[in-house]
Design a protein around this motif. Structure first.
Motif, PDB file in Angstrom:
ATOM      1  N   VAL A 221       0.845  -1.190   0.000  1.00 34.63           N
ATOM      2  CA  VAL A 221       0.000   0.000   0.000  1.00 34.63           C
ATOM      3  C   VAL A 221       0.884   1.245   0.000  1.00 34.63           C
ATOM      4  CG1 VAL A 221      -1.919  -1.124   1.173  1.00 34.63           C
ATOM      5  CG2 VAL A 221      -0.166   0.011   2.525  1.00 34.63           C
ATOM      6  N   TRP A 222       0.344   2.329  -0.537  1.00 33.78           N
ATOM      7  CA  TRP A 222       1.058   3.605  -0.550  1.00 33.78           C
ATOM      8  C   TRP A 222       0.537   4.480   0.576  1.00 33.78           C
ATOM      9  CZ3 TRP A 222       5.220   5.890  -2.454  1.00 33.78           C
ATOM     10  CH2 TRP A 222       5.314   7.280  -2.361  1.00 33.78           C
ATOM     11  N   LEU A 223       1.405   4.822   1.500  1.00 33.20           N
ATOM     12  CA  LEU A 223       1.054   5.729   2.586  1.00 33.20           C
ATOM     13  C   LEU A 223       2.298   6.561   2.891  1.00 33.20           C
ATOM     14  CD1 LEU A 223      -1.537   6.233   4.253  1.00 33.20           C
ATOM     15  CD2 LEU A 223      -0.492   4.937   6.096  1.00 33.20           C
ATOM     16  N   GLY A 224       2.516   7.583   2.042  1.00 39.30           N
ATOM     17  CA  GLY A 224       3.746   8.354   2.126  1.00 39.30           C
ATOM     18  C   GLY A 224       4.889   7.698   1.387  1.00 39.30           C
ATOM     19  N   ARG A 225       4.913   6.403   1.404  1.00 39.81           N
ATOM     20  CA  ARG A 225       5.852   5.560   0.658  1.00 39.81           C
ATOM     21  C   ARG A 225       5.215   4.191   0.524  1.00 39.81           C
ATOM     22  NH1 ARG A 225       8.378   2.048   4.273  1.00 39.81           N
ATOM     23  NH2 ARG A 225       8.384   2.705   6.459  1.00 39.81           N
ATOM     24  N   TRP A 226       5.768   3.354  -0.363  1.00 40.93           N
ATOM     25  CA  TRP A 226       5.253   2.006  -0.485  1.00 40.93           C
ATOM     26  C   TRP A 226       5.620   1.196   0.755  1.00 40.93           C
ATOM     27  CZ3 TRP A 226       1.572   0.547  -3.510  1.00 40.93           C
ATOM     28  CH2 TRP A 226       1.366   1.185  -4.731  1.00 40.93           C
ATOM     29  N   ARG A 227       4.621   0.527   1.305  1.00 35.12           N
ATOM     30  CA  ARG A 227       4.821  -0.294   2.496  1.00 35.12           C
ATOM     31  C   ARG A 227       4.271  -1.692   2.232  1.00 35.12           C
ATOM     32  NH1 ARG A 227       5.335   3.291   7.125  1.00 35.12           N
ATOM     33  NH2 ARG A 227       4.928   5.446   6.484  1.00 35.12           N
ATOM     34  N   THR A 228       5.021  -2.703   2.659  1.00 34.99           N
ATOM     35  CA  THR A 228       4.525  -4.073   2.619  1.00 34.99           C
ATOM     36  C   THR A 228       3.960  -4.391   3.989  1.00 34.99           C
ATOM     37  OG1 THR A 228       6.177  -4.722   0.977  1.00 34.99           O
ATOM     38  CG2 THR A 228       5.112  -6.489   2.216  1.00 34.99           C
ATOM     39  N   VAL A 229       2.672  -4.686   4.030  1.00 33.47           N
ATOM     40  CA  VAL A 229       1.959  -4.799   5.297  1.00 33.47           C
ATOM     41  C   VAL A 229       1.446  -6.223   5.487  1.00 33.47           C
ATOM     42  CG1 VAL A 229       0.020  -3.930   6.655  1.00 33.47           C
ATOM     43  CG2 VAL A 229       1.227  -2.399   5.055  1.00 33.47           C
ATOM     44  N   PRO A 230       1.760  -6.860   6.629  1.00 35.13           N
ATOM     45  CA  PRO A 230       1.154  -8.164   6.912  1.00 35.13           C
ATOM     46  C   PRO A 230      -0.302  -8.010   7.309  1.00 35.13           C
ATOM     47  CG  PRO A 230       2.547  -7.491   8.744  1.00 35.13           C
ATOM     48  CD  PRO A 230       2.721  -6.456   7.671  1.00 35.13           C
ATOM     49  N   VAL A 231      -1.150  -8.829   6.736  1.00 34.84           N
ATOM     50  CA  VAL A 231      -2.585  -8.748   7.019  1.00 34.84           C
ATOM     51  C   VAL A 231      -2.966  -9.870   7.984  1.00 34.84           C
ATOM     52  CG1 VAL A 231      -4.907  -8.810   6.054  1.00 34.84           C
ATOM     53  CG2 VAL A 231      -3.042  -7.736   4.766  1.00 34.84           C
ATOM     54  N   HIS A 232      -3.499  -9.498   9.121  1.00 36.89           N
ATOM     55  CA  HIS A 232      -3.929 -10.455  10.139  1.00 36.89           C
ATOM     56  C   HIS A 232      -5.450 -10.571  10.122  1.00 36.89           C
ATOM     57  CE1 HIS A 232       0.067 -10.610  11.904  1.00 36.89           C
ATOM     58  NE2 HIS A 232       0.078  -9.293  11.989  1.00 36.89           N
ATOM     59  N   PRO A 233      -5.989 -11.689  10.625  1.00 35.42           N
ATOM     60  CA  PRO A 233      -7.440 -11.755  10.819  1.00 35.42           C
ATOM     61  C   PRO A 233      -7.889 -10.661  11.779  1.00 35.42           C
ATOM     62  CG  PRO A 233      -6.396 -13.906  11.153  1.00 35.42           C
ATOM     63  CD  PRO A 233      -5.301 -12.910  11.056  1.00 35.42           C
ATOM     64  N   ALA A 234      -9.159 -10.264  11.656  1.00 33.05           N
ATOM     65  CA  ALA A 234      -9.664  -9.150  12.462  1.00 33.05           C
ATOM     66  C   ALA A 234      -9.524  -9.410  13.962  1.00 33.05           C
ATOM     67  CB  ALA A 234     -11.116  -8.870  12.102  1.00 33.05           C
ATOM     68  N   PHE A 235      -9.677 -10.680  14.397  1.00 29.11           N
ATOM     69  CA  PHE A 235      -9.581 -10.943  15.840  1.00 29.11           C
ATOM     70  C   PHE A 235      -8.173 -10.675  16.369  1.00 29.11           C
ATOM     71  CE2 PHE A 235      -8.152 -15.083  14.299  1.00 29.11           C
ATOM     72  CZ  PHE A 235      -7.190 -15.454  15.226  1.00 29.11           C
ATOM     73  N   ARG A 236      -7.155 -10.841  15.512  1.00 26.01           N
ATOM     74  CA  ARG A 236      -5.793 -10.536  15.938  1.00 26.01           C
ATOM     75  C   ARG A 236      -5.620  -9.038  16.142  1.00 26.01           C
ATOM     76  NH1 ARG A 236      -1.457 -13.738  14.687  1.00 26.01           N
ATOM     77  NH2 ARG A 236      -0.315 -12.100  15.795  1.00 26.01           N
ATOM     78  N   ILE A 237      -6.277  -8.239  15.300  1.00 28.05           N
ATOM     79  CA  ILE A 237      -6.188  -6.784  15.445  1.00 28.05           C
ATOM     80  C   ILE A 237      -6.797  -6.357  16.790  1.00 28.05           C
ATOM     81  CG2 ILE A 237      -6.954  -4.582  14.475  1.00 28.05           C
ATOM     82  CD1 ILE A 237      -6.827  -5.941  11.714  1.00 28.05           C
ATOM     83  N   TYR A 238      -7.865  -7.031  17.194  1.00 31.89           N
ATOM     84  CA  TYR A 238      -8.459  -6.769  18.512  1.00 31.89           C
ATOM     85  C   TYR A 238      -7.420  -6.947  19.608  1.00 31.89           C
ATOM     86  CZ  TYR A 238     -10.727  -8.075  22.892  1.00 31.89           C
ATOM     87  OH  TYR A 238     -11.064  -8.185  24.219  1.00 31.89           O
ATOM     88  N   TYR A 239      -6.716  -8.071  19.602  1.00 38.61           N
ATOM     89  CA  TYR A 239      -5.743  -8.339  20.663  1.00 38.61           C
ATOM     90  C   TYR A 239      -4.582  -7.350  20.621  1.00 38.61           C
ATOM     91  CZ  TYR A 239      -8.005 -12.778  21.799  1.00 38.61           C
ATOM     92  OH  TYR A 239      -8.900 -13.741  22.197  1.00 38.61           O
TER      93      TYR A 239
END
Length: 301
Positions: A221-239
Motif C-alpha cells: 500500500v502507498w502511505l507516504g511511501r510504499w509499504r509491505t503490510v502483513p494482514v492479520h485476521p480481524a480478531f488478531r487486530i483486537y488483541y
C-alpha cells in the motif's frame, strides 16, 4: 548446554509443521509440540502425524500463546534443560541457527552481560525480505539490518519476536513466566519490557537465520511511501489494540515504547480502516480492542 525446542501449534498445515520439526530436531536435545488446536479430532491428526522423538502435548483447546509457552517452560524444566527455544508452526530454522544463538548467548554471558534472550534474523517466506532488529528512541528509532552488518554481529534490540527466541531457564526464573492474561499478541513484547526493567537486554544475532511468515498474507500500500503490510485476521487486530492499551498502564513500560507503539497503531488504523481487507469488521475490532483495553478486559475474546 541442553536445549529444548517448543513449537506452538493451532490447526497447522501438517506438511509445513513437519518441515519445522525436521529443521529443528537435529539442533536440539528435545522437541515438544504444544497444541492449541481446539477440537480433539484435529488434535489427534497432529498427534499421530508427529515424527518419532517429538513429544506431543494437547492443551485441551485454545489456551493462548502465553499458556503454551508457560507449559513449555514447565516441561523443559522437568527434563533438566538449560535453555528453551520458542518456535511458531511456520518458522523454519536454518541448519546452523541454534548453534549461532547458543554461541552468542555464551559469549555475552561470559562478558557478564545480563541476557534476556537471543534471537535470529528472519526472511519472510513469501517475499524473501529480511527482518531487522530495533533500538527505540523517544524521537527516532535505530534499525539494524543484518545484511548491512558484519556476519558475526550481535546487536541489542528492545524486543524480539517470540519465534526463534532462545532463553535460559534461569533467566525465566528471575524475570517470571509469560503473561497469560494477554492471550495472544504482545506476549513477547511484555516479557522483554519486564526483563529490561530488571536490567536484562535482548540481542539479535545476525548470523542466525530462519524463514518465517508474517500474517496470513502481505499487501503493498502507498502511505507516504510504499509499504509491505502483513494482514492479520480481524480478531488478531483486537488483541493487538487491547494489549497495547494494557501495556501502556504498566509501570515498567518505557515512554519510548509507548510513543513507538502509538505511531504503529495509528498507521494500522489508517491501513486497515482505509485500504486493506474487510474495513468495517477491522474498525469494529479496533474499537472493541480499545474499549476492552481501557476497561482492563483480559484473556480470550
Amino acid at each position: 548446554m541442553s536445549i529444548a525446542a517448543a513449537i506452538v501449534t493451532y490447526h497447522p498445515d501438517i506438511d509445513k509443521l513437519n518441515s519445522v520439526i525436521k529443521a529443528v530436531l537435529p539442533q536440539v536435545q528435545h522437541v515438544a509440540l504444544l497444541d492449541n488446536t481446539d477440537d480433539e479430532s484435529s488434535a489427534a491428526r497432529i498427534r499421530y502425524g508427529a515424527p518419532a522423538g517429538v513429544s506431543y502435548h494437547w492443551l485441551g483447546g485454545n489456551k493462548g500463546v502465553a499458556a503454551a509457552h508457560n507449559t513449555a517452560i514447565h516441561l523443559a524444566r522437568n527434563r533438566g534443560m538449560d535453555f528453551l527455544l520458542l518456535l511458531d508452526q511456520d518458522s523454519v530454522p536454518d541448519p546452523d541457527m541454534i548453534r549461532h544463538l547458543e554461541h552468542a548467548h555464551r559469549s555475552l554471558t561470559h562478558q557478564h552481560v545480563k541476557v534476556a534472550a537471543v534471537g535470529p534474523a528472519y526472511r519472510d517466506q513469501k517475499t524473501g525480505s529480511e527482518s531487522f532488529f530495533i533500538k527505540l528512541g523517544l524521537m527516532a528509532s535505530r534499525r539494524y539490518f543484518p545484511s548491512l552488518l558484519p556476519h558475526d554481529a550481535i546487536v541489542p534490540s528492545d524486543t524480539l519476536i517470540s519465534s526463534g527466541t532462545l532463553m535460559a531457564l534461569d533467566t525465566i526464573d528471575k524475570v517470571g513466566q509469560m503473561d497469560e492474561s494477554l492471550f495472544i499478541d504482545h506476549i513477547d513484547t511484555e516479557w522483554f519490557l519486564r526483563a529490561a526493567s530488571m536490567g536484562y537486554t535482548a540481542f539479535g544475532v545476525c548470523a542466525a537465520k530462519m524463514t518465517h511468515s508474517l500474517g496470513e498474507r502481505l499487501v503493498n500500500v502507498w502511505l507516504g511511501r510504499w509499504r509491505t503490510v502483513p494482514v492479520h485476521p480481524a480478531f488478531r487486530i483486537y488483541y493487538i489494540f487491547r494489549n497495547s492499551i494494557a501495556l501502556y498502564k504498566r509501570d515498567y513500560t518505557p515512554l519510548r515504547w509507548i510513543v513507538f507503539d502509538i505511531k504503529r497503531l495509528i498507521l494500522m488504523v489508517l491501513l486497515f480502516g482505509l485500504f486493506v481487507g474487510d474495513r468495517f469488521e477491522q474498525i469494529a475490532m479496533i474499537a472493541k480492542g480499545l474499549q476492552h483495553g481501557l476497561s482492563n478486559r483480559s484473556g480470550a475474546l
